[in-house]
Design a protein around this motif. Structure first.
Motif, PDB file in Angstrom:
ATOM      1  N   GLU A 122       0.830  -1.206   0.000  1.00  0.00           N
ATOM      2  CA  GLU A 122       0.000   0.000   0.000  1.00  0.00           C
ATOM      3  C   GLU A 122       0.866   1.257   0.000  1.00  0.00           C
ATOM      4  O   GLU A 122       2.052   1.206   0.308  1.00  0.00           O
ATOM      5  CB  GLU A 122      -0.958   0.028   1.197  1.00  0.00           C
ATOM      6  N   ARG A 124       0.924   5.084   1.688  1.00  0.00           N
ATOM      7  CA  ARG A 124       0.347   5.887   2.771  1.00  0.00           C
ATOM      8  C   ARG A 124       0.746   7.345   2.611  1.00  0.00           C
ATOM      9  O   ARG A 124       1.891   7.656   2.293  1.00  0.00           O
ATOM     10  CB  ARG A 124       0.833   5.400   4.136  1.00  0.00           C
ATOM     11  N   ASN A 126       0.540  11.175   4.632  1.00  0.00           N
ATOM     12  CA  ASN A 126       0.426  11.744   5.958  1.00  0.00           C
ATOM     13  C   ASN A 126       0.613  13.254   5.845  1.00  0.00           C
ATOM     14  O   ASN A 126       1.578  13.707   5.235  1.00  0.00           O
ATOM     15  CB  ASN A 126       1.502  11.116   6.853  1.00  0.00           C
ATOM     16  N   TYR A 140       4.720   7.406   2.077  1.00  0.00           N
ATOM     17  CA  TYR A 140       5.377   6.156   2.449  1.00  0.00           C
ATOM     18  C   TYR A 140       4.844   5.031   1.573  1.00  0.00           C
ATOM     19  O   TYR A 140       3.699   5.067   1.133  1.00  0.00           O
ATOM     20  CB  TYR A 140       5.068   5.779   3.904  1.00  0.00           C
ATOM     21  N   VAL A 142       4.368   0.855   1.906  1.00  0.00           N
ATOM     22  CA  VAL A 142       4.433  -0.315   2.775  1.00  0.00           C
ATOM     23  C   VAL A 142       4.594  -1.530   1.870  1.00  0.00           C
ATOM     24  O   VAL A 142       3.823  -1.718   0.925  1.00  0.00           O
ATOM     25  CB  VAL A 142       3.149  -0.454   3.628  1.00  0.00           C
ATOM     26  N   ASP A 143       5.618  -2.359   2.146  1.00  0.00           N
ATOM     27  CA  ASP A 143       5.841  -3.537   1.310  1.00  0.00           C
ATOM     28  C   ASP A 143       5.113  -4.749   1.882  1.00  0.00           C
ATOM     29  O   ASP A 143       4.439  -4.657   2.913  1.00  0.00           O
ATOM     30  CB  ASP A 143       7.338  -3.800   1.119  1.00  0.00           C
ATOM     31  N   ASN A 146       5.435  -5.697   5.466  1.00  0.00           N
ATOM     32  CA  ASN A 146       4.959  -4.635   6.358  1.00  0.00           C
ATOM     33  C   ASN A 146       6.063  -3.682   6.798  1.00  0.00           C
ATOM     34  O   ASN A 146       5.948  -3.031   7.829  1.00  0.00           O
ATOM     35  CB  ASN A 146       4.224  -5.200   7.575  1.00  0.00           C
ATOM     36  N   GLN A 147       7.125  -3.565   6.011  1.00  0.00           N
ATOM     37  CA  GLN A 147       8.150  -2.556   6.259  1.00  0.00           C
ATOM     38  C   GLN A 147       7.702  -1.258   5.594  1.00  0.00           C
ATOM     39  O   GLN A 147       7.199  -1.267   4.471  1.00  0.00           O
ATOM     40  CB  GLN A 147       9.495  -2.989   5.678  1.00  0.00           C
ATOM     41  N   ILE A 148       7.910  -0.176   6.313  1.00  0.00           N
ATOM     42  CA  ILE A 148       7.506   1.129   5.794  1.00  0.00           C
ATOM     43  C   ILE A 148       8.726   1.811   5.197  1.00  0.00           C
ATOM     44  O   ILE A 148       9.748   1.976   5.856  1.00  0.00           O
ATOM     45  CB  ILE A 148       6.885   1.988   6.908  1.00  0.00           C
ATOM     46  N   HIS A 149       8.612   2.210   3.934  1.00  0.00           N
ATOM     47  CA  HIS A 149       9.700   2.880   3.220  1.00  0.00           C
ATOM     48  C   HIS A 149       9.293   4.324   2.955  1.00  0.00           C
ATOM     49  O   HIS A 149       8.298   4.590   2.302  1.00  0.00           O
ATOM     50  CB  HIS A 149      10.003   2.171   1.896  1.00  0.00           C
ATOM     51  N   PHE A 150      10.085   5.217   3.482  1.00  0.00           N
ATOM     52  CA  PHE A 150       9.834   6.639   3.300  1.00  0.00           C
ATOM     53  C   PHE A 150      10.227   7.026   1.873  1.00  0.00           C
ATOM     54  O   PHE A 150      11.309   6.703   1.416  1.00  0.00           O
ATOM     55  CB  PHE A 150      10.659   7.424   4.320  1.00  0.00           C
TER      56      PHE A 150
END
Length: 182
Positions: A122, A124, A126, A140, A142-143, A146-150
């Motif tokens: 997904e 995201r 903000n 962001y 999300v892979d 569930n790691q969030i990549h800025f």
């Protein structure tokens, strides 16, 4: 893929990039020296100068001294806030992101991480107010682990511009990685 609109949006937000054939590399945020000096350094220097002058010629009982000291503190806080904001933006956009051939490659110091149609879960968005007149938007990815990549941080005085640009960057990533066809 046509990167013309992407280039204009990156220029507007002062985020540096390089274009090479069919890829674009988004890198560090540019430091706008006019704003950095004019809105950061100069208010701090003026505020310190006023405070030093007041300390050397102290007249506590005069009413004007309180107002001048308040003005000096105001200048110091404005300068500090603007320097903090520019450093935050520069740090946020520091890892290069390569957009090419239906994938995004994030170049971390330890490894290169590839995001594509098979690894993106997904996107995201903000949006946060920094103060009454300044807003910050973050994007962001999300892979599947569930790691969030800025990906990006944007600053502007107009909340609507940041909302629209974040939505545009999100749509661009969906098209770039072909997630919009799923």
């Amino acid at each position: 893929m046509n990167f013309k609109i992407l280039e204009s949006k990156l220029k507007r937000h002062k985020i540096s990039y390089t274009k090479d054939n069919e890829k674009i590399i988004i890198g560090k945020a540019k430091i706008d020296f006019v704003n950095y000096i004019g809105l950061g350094i100069m208010p701090i220097v003026c505020g310190l100068g006023i405070l030093i002058f007041l300390i050397m010629n102290i007249r506590i009982l005069e009413l004007g001294v309180v107002h001048i000291a308040a003005g000096a503190i105001f200048l110091l806080s404005i300068g500090g806030f603007n320097i903090w904001k520019s450093k935050r933006k520069k740090l946020a956009n520091s890892f290069p992101k390569v957009f090419r051939e239906n994938k995004i490659i994030i170049k971390y110091p330890s490894e290169d991480y590839q995001l594509d149609i098979n690894t993106i879960k997904e996107i995201r968005l903000n949006l946060n107010p920094l103060d009454k007149e300044n807003f910050e938007g973050n994007l962001y990815i999300v892979d599947i682990k569930n790691q969030i990549h800025f990906i990006l941080r944007l600053h502007d005085e107009n909340k609507k511009y940041i909302e629209d640009d974040l939505k545009w960057f999100s749509d661009f990533i969906l098209k770039q990685t072909e997630l919009d066809s799923q």
